[in-house]
Design a protein around this motif. Structure first.
Motif, PDB file in Angstrom:
ATOM      1  N   ILE A  85       6.344   0.493 -10.441  1.00  0.00           N
ATOM      2  CA  ILE A  85       5.276   0.605  -9.740  1.00  0.00           C
ATOM      3  C   ILE A  85       5.145   1.203  -8.147  1.00  0.00           C
ATOM      4  O   ILE A  85       4.769   1.993  -7.425  1.00  0.00           O
ATOM      5  N   LEU A  86       6.563   0.384  -7.815  1.00  0.00           N
ATOM      6  CA  LEU A  86       7.137   0.443  -6.825  1.00  0.00           C
ATOM      7  C   LEU A  86       7.749   2.152  -6.139  1.00  0.00           C
ATOM      8  O   LEU A  86       7.371   2.663  -5.733  1.00  0.00           O
ATOM      9  N   SER A  87       8.256   2.934  -7.475  1.00  0.00           N
ATOM     10  CA  SER A  87       8.633   4.650  -7.486  1.00  0.00           C
ATOM     11  C   SER A  87       7.574   5.388  -6.996  1.00  0.00           C
ATOM     12  O   SER A  87       7.779   6.446  -6.814  1.00  0.00           O
ATOM     13  N   ASN A  88       6.500   4.783  -7.295  1.00  0.00           N
ATOM     14  CA  ASN A  88       5.504   5.423  -7.521  1.00  0.00           C
ATOM     15  C   ASN A  88       3.756   5.257  -6.480  1.00  0.00           C
ATOM     16  O   ASN A  88       3.040   5.013  -6.370  1.00  0.00           O
ATOM     17  N   ALA A  89       4.311   4.330  -5.551  1.00  0.00           N
ATOM     18  CA  ALA A  89       3.529   4.106  -4.123  1.00  0.00           C
ATOM     19  C   ALA A  89       2.546   5.121  -3.531  1.00  0.00           C
ATOM     20  O   ALA A  89       1.414   4.988  -2.617  1.00  0.00           O
ATOM     21  N   GLY A  90       3.339   6.404  -3.632  1.00  0.00           N
ATOM     22  CA  GLY A  90       3.013   7.436  -2.731  1.00  0.00           C
ATOM     23  C   GLY A  90       1.867   7.718  -3.612  1.00  0.00           C
ATOM     24  O   GLY A  90       0.584   8.024  -3.223  1.00  0.00           O
ATOM     25  N   VAL A  91       1.205   7.747  -4.395  1.00  0.00           N
ATOM     26  CA  VAL A  91       0.300   8.299  -5.974  1.00  0.00           C
ATOM     27  C   VAL A  91      -0.408   6.571  -5.765  1.00  0.00           C
ATOM     28  O   VAL A  91      -1.503   7.124  -5.872  1.00  0.00           O
ATOM     29  N   ILE A  92       0.010   5.977  -5.642  1.00  0.00           N
ATOM     30  CA  ILE A  92      -1.195   4.553  -6.346  1.00  0.00           C
ATOM     31  C   ILE A  92      -1.338   4.550  -4.479  1.00  0.00           C
ATOM     32  O   ILE A  92      -3.002   4.111  -4.556  1.00  0.00           O
ATOM     33  N   LYS A  93      -1.569   4.680  -3.691  1.00  0.00           N
ATOM     34  CA  LYS A  93      -1.519   4.909  -2.143  1.00  0.00           C
ATOM     35  C   LYS A  93      -2.638   5.784  -1.912  1.00  0.00           C
ATOM     36  O   LYS A  93      -4.010   5.555  -1.076  1.00  0.00           O
ATOM     37  N   LYS A  94      -2.584   6.522  -2.700  1.00  0.00           N
ATOM     38  CA  LYS A  94      -4.026   8.186  -2.510  1.00  0.00           C
ATOM     39  C   LYS A  94      -5.123   8.124  -3.874  1.00  0.00           C
ATOM     40  O   LYS A  94      -5.959   8.438  -3.090  1.00  0.00           O
ATOM     41  N   ARG A 165      10.663  -8.456  -3.692  1.00  0.00           N
ATOM     42  CA  ARG A 165      11.304  -7.475  -4.026  1.00  0.00           C
ATOM     43  C   ARG A 165      12.731  -7.304  -4.382  1.00  0.00           C
ATOM     44  O   ARG A 165      12.908  -6.486  -5.010  1.00  0.00           O
ATOM     45  N   ASP A 166      13.442  -8.798  -4.848  1.00  0.00           N
ATOM     46  CA  ASP A 166      14.360  -8.287  -5.445  1.00  0.00           C
ATOM     47  C   ASP A 166      14.243  -8.584  -6.539  1.00  0.00           C
ATOM     48  O   ASP A 166      15.359  -9.171  -7.155  1.00  0.00           O
ATOM     49  N   LEU A 167      13.166  -9.001  -7.095  1.00  0.00           N
ATOM     50  CA  LEU A 167      13.026  -9.377  -8.989  1.00  0.00           C
ATOM     51  C   LEU A 167      13.819  -8.310  -9.966  1.00  0.00           C
ATOM     52  O   LEU A 167      14.363  -8.959 -10.420  1.00  0.00           O
ATOM     53  N   GLU A 168      14.400  -7.088  -9.531  1.00  0.00           N
ATOM     54  CA  GLU A 168      15.220  -6.055  -9.871  1.00  0.00           C
ATOM     55  C   GLU A 168      16.256  -6.101  -9.673  1.00  0.00           C
ATOM     56  O   GLU A 168      17.177  -6.107 -11.297  1.00  0.00           O
TER      57      GLU A 168
ATOM     58  N   PRO B  22       7.048 -12.024   3.457  1.00  0.00           N
ATOM     59  CA  PRO B  22       8.094 -12.224   2.321  1.00  0.00           C
ATOM     60  C   PRO B  22       7.945 -11.378   1.628  1.00  0.00           C
ATOM     61  O   PRO B  22       7.226 -11.009   1.164  1.00  0.00           O
ATOM     62  N   SER B  23       9.532 -10.859   0.918  1.00  0.00           N
ATOM     63  CA  SER B  23       9.527 -10.214   0.528  1.00  0.00           C
ATOM     64  C   SER B  23      10.069 -10.044  -0.899  1.00  0.00           C
ATOM     65  O   SER B  23      10.249  -9.712  -1.884  1.00  0.00           O
ATOM     66  N   THR B  24      11.365 -11.228  -0.611  1.00  0.00           N
ATOM     67  CA  THR B  24      11.903 -11.539  -1.611  1.00  0.00           C
ATOM     68  C   THR B  24      12.080 -12.864  -1.847  1.00  0.00           C
ATOM     69  O   THR B  24      11.006 -13.592  -1.919  1.00  0.00           O
ATOM     70  N   LEU B  25      12.521 -13.283  -3.045  1.00  0.00           N
ATOM     71  CA  LEU B  25      12.998 -14.077  -3.222  1.00  0.00           C
ATOM     72  C   LEU B  25      12.605 -15.704  -2.373  1.00  0.00           C
ATOM     73  O   LEU B  25      11.175 -16.602  -2.777  1.00  0.00           O
ATOM     74  N   LYS B  26      13.438 -15.520  -2.548  1.00  0.00           N
ATOM     75  CA  LYS B  26      14.060 -16.489  -0.773  1.00  0.00           C
ATOM     76  C   LYS B  26      12.945 -16.656  -0.013  1.00  0.00           C
ATOM     77  O   LYS B  26      12.730 -17.736   0.199  1.00  0.00           O
ATOM     78  N   GLU B  27      12.175 -15.426   0.219  1.00  0.00           N
ATOM     79  CA  GLU B  27      11.471 -15.931   1.261  1.00  0.00           C
ATOM     80  C   GLU B  27      10.270 -16.551   0.948  1.00  0.00           C
ATOM     81  O   GLU B  27       9.373 -17.748   1.079  1.00  0.00           O
TER      82      GLU B  27
END
Ligand SMILES: Nc1ncnc2c1ncn2[C@@H]1O[C@H](COP(=O)(O)OP(=O)(O)OP(=O)(O)O)[C@@H](O)[C@H]1O
Ligand SMILES: [Mg+2]
Lengths: 256, 242
Positions: A85-94, A165-168, B22-27
């Protein structure tokens, strides 16, 4: 929901094609490249592990490759799928389109890749003299199970990845651990009767890889009860993942 | 049967404004209970019915919420409160060229782009000639899109979007694409669509153009509908903001 997916089938097709073609585009060796890394991995394991495990398994290389290739499919899904999803952000917003197309097309192209790589398994089976058995007809069943399982995870992780965001990195770490908890380099019989055996049973990837081994390597019927339970379980899991994805997808355009 | 193409009912849209998102798990865990964002209300209980076949212009000053309303209509974003329903196949030309892939040719990109609009292979095949002809790109259609000028890029993207054959067309600020000749062509195409009873909602600051094209004008001011009606809305708007 299925009707909308059907209406957008062309998008699904072009996405899958783009992904597969993008990978192989520009080099004649392209197709080979995506199999070289699992082959090298297999080579390393095949050299190192017999020493550690004092394995008595004959045809150890074939034994490993049957585990490594489905595992490669799985790890690719965890890596590419989580960020899809993140790497398709451009299309998703458009523009609007059913967002679930994205996870579905990643996992589908991963599956096609895996099916191509089954040719390698075939080559190993022939060269090692193991040959084929009619149980190979069960391959689609196992592939579908792995498809549903991966898709369920990707629905969930790709949606949550937008908010955390750090889920990956967390996923990458977990996948590394799971590698050792999955009978890829060893056979679960080694742990028969210990709690570890139960643990392996609880890991869907364990049962999936055991089933690939049964149909390719041992030429025997996989454990039908486990397969039936897995089909049901993975289908349910995939549906839950879908609904979670649907719910979170309303915020994608604002959050990416 | 006169039926509504778009029904906007009591729609409120809030955006959260994060200063430090906040965008990381910690935050996420650390800031769990803290008040983390200011809420910015962009649309306030807006209600608007657009009938089938109407050509509506949304006007208003910068930041008044026009684009937000269009995005809500296409379901790119969702309302905080209220409900929006649409009847019929909808295409939005909010930002052109979604899904364009610079390394592929114009022709291939027509397929990518049209697929995002929900067309099937056969439907695209059927329209391919029309799209290429409308874009007037000639032989460039088989060159990679990265070699296009920005005007050519827009031409291609606009040609795809306009040929999708949607019943509802949402357009945001893109009539300024291309040269004078192409702009004129776009307008006559819109005129043609209008006469074939399509619903068109258009956001524009070029008041003279929309005045010619549209039959209904909605003035949005600070997230509310200030006026709604015929050409007089434009005159009034010009008096206040011109
Ligand atoms: N993603 C967002 N996050 C926070 N605020 C936003 C977001 N998108 C829009 N806004 C705010 O919403 C308000 C309305 O924006 P919108 O784009 O709808 O204005 P507009 O009427 O289209 O203006 P313009 O004529 O400049 O295009 C602006 O104040 C803007 O700051
Ligand atoms: Mg705008």
């Amino acid at each position: 929901m299925l009707k909308e997916l059907y209406n957008y089938r062309e998008l699904l097709k072009t996405n899958v094609k783009k992904e597969i073609r993008g990978k192989y585009k520009g080099s004649f060796l392209g197709i080979l490249w995506s199999f070289i890394s699992p082959l090298l991995m297999t080579l390393v394991y095949a050299i190192v592990f017999p020493f550690i495990l004092k394995s008595t398994e004959p045809h150890y290389v074939t034994f490993i490759i049957i585990g490594v290739l489905p595992w490669t499919w799985f790890t690719n899904m965890m890596a590419n799928g989580t960020t899809i999803i993140l790497s398709n952000a451009g299309v998703i917003k458009k523009v609007y389109f059913p967002r679930e197309i994205l996870p579905i097309s990643v996992v589908t192209s991963g599956m096609i890749n895996f099916l191509i790589s089954c040719l390698i398994i075939g080559i190993f089976l022939i060269c090692s003299g193991i040959g084929f058995s009619p149980y190979i007809l069960l391959l689609p069943v196992v592939v579908i199970i792995q498809f549903l399982f991966s898709l369920g995870i990707v629905f969930i992780t790709s949606a949550i990845d937008i908010y955390i965001r750090d889920l990956e990195y967390i996923i990458a770490f977990l996948v590394n651990i799971l590698f050792y908890a999955t009978p890829i380099l060893y056979s679960p019989e080694m742990f028969a009767g210990t709690p570890i055996a139960t643990l392996i049973k609880l890991n869907p990837m364990g049962t999936i890889i055991n089933s690939y081994r049964d149909i390719f390597f041992y030429k025997q019927m996989p454990d039908i009860i486990s397969l039936v339970v897995l089909i049901g379980g993975c289908l349910g899991f995939c549906i839950i993942g879908y609904f979670l994805f649907k719910k979170l997808s309303k915020g994608f355009a604002e959050e990416v | 049967m006169p039926k509504n193409a778009i029904v906007v009912k009591d729609v409120t849209k809030n955006f959260k404004l994060y200063y430090d998102k906040p965008s990381t798990l910690k935050e996420r865990l650390v800031f769990w209970n803290k008040k983390k964002a200011d809420v910015h209300t962009v649309l306030k209980e807006v209600s608007l019915d657009i009938k089938k076949g109407e050509t509506v212009a949304l006007i208003g000053i910068n930041g008044s919420g026009k684009s937000t309303l269009l995005k809500l209509m296409t379901k790119i974003i969702y309302p905080t409160e209220g409900k929006i329903t649409t009847n019929g196949k909808l295409t939005s030309l909010l930002e052109l060229g979604a899904g364009f892939h610079p390394d592929f040719t114009g022709r291939e990109n027509i397929y990518f782009n049209a697929a995002i609009f929900g067309l099937t292979k056969q439907e695209i095949d059927k329209r391919l000639e029309d799209i290429i002809e409308f874009s007037e790109l000639g032989e460039f259609i088989d060159s990679p899109v990265r070699t296009y000028s920005s005007g050519m890029y827009m031409r291609l993207a606009f040609s795809v979007a306009i040929n999708v054959d949607a019943e509802i067309l949402l357009i945001d600020e893109i009539l300024a694409v291309g040269d004078a000749h192409f702009q004129e062509k776009c307008f006559s195409k819109l005129e043609e669509l209008k006469n074939s009873n399509k619903t068109i909602v258009i956001v524009s600051h070029s008041l003279q153009s929309v005045k010619k094209l549209c039959t209904r004008f909605v003035w949005i001011h600070e997230g509310k509908i200030k006026m709604d009606g015929n050409e007089k809305v434009i005159d009034e708007y010009m008096k206040v903001c011109g």
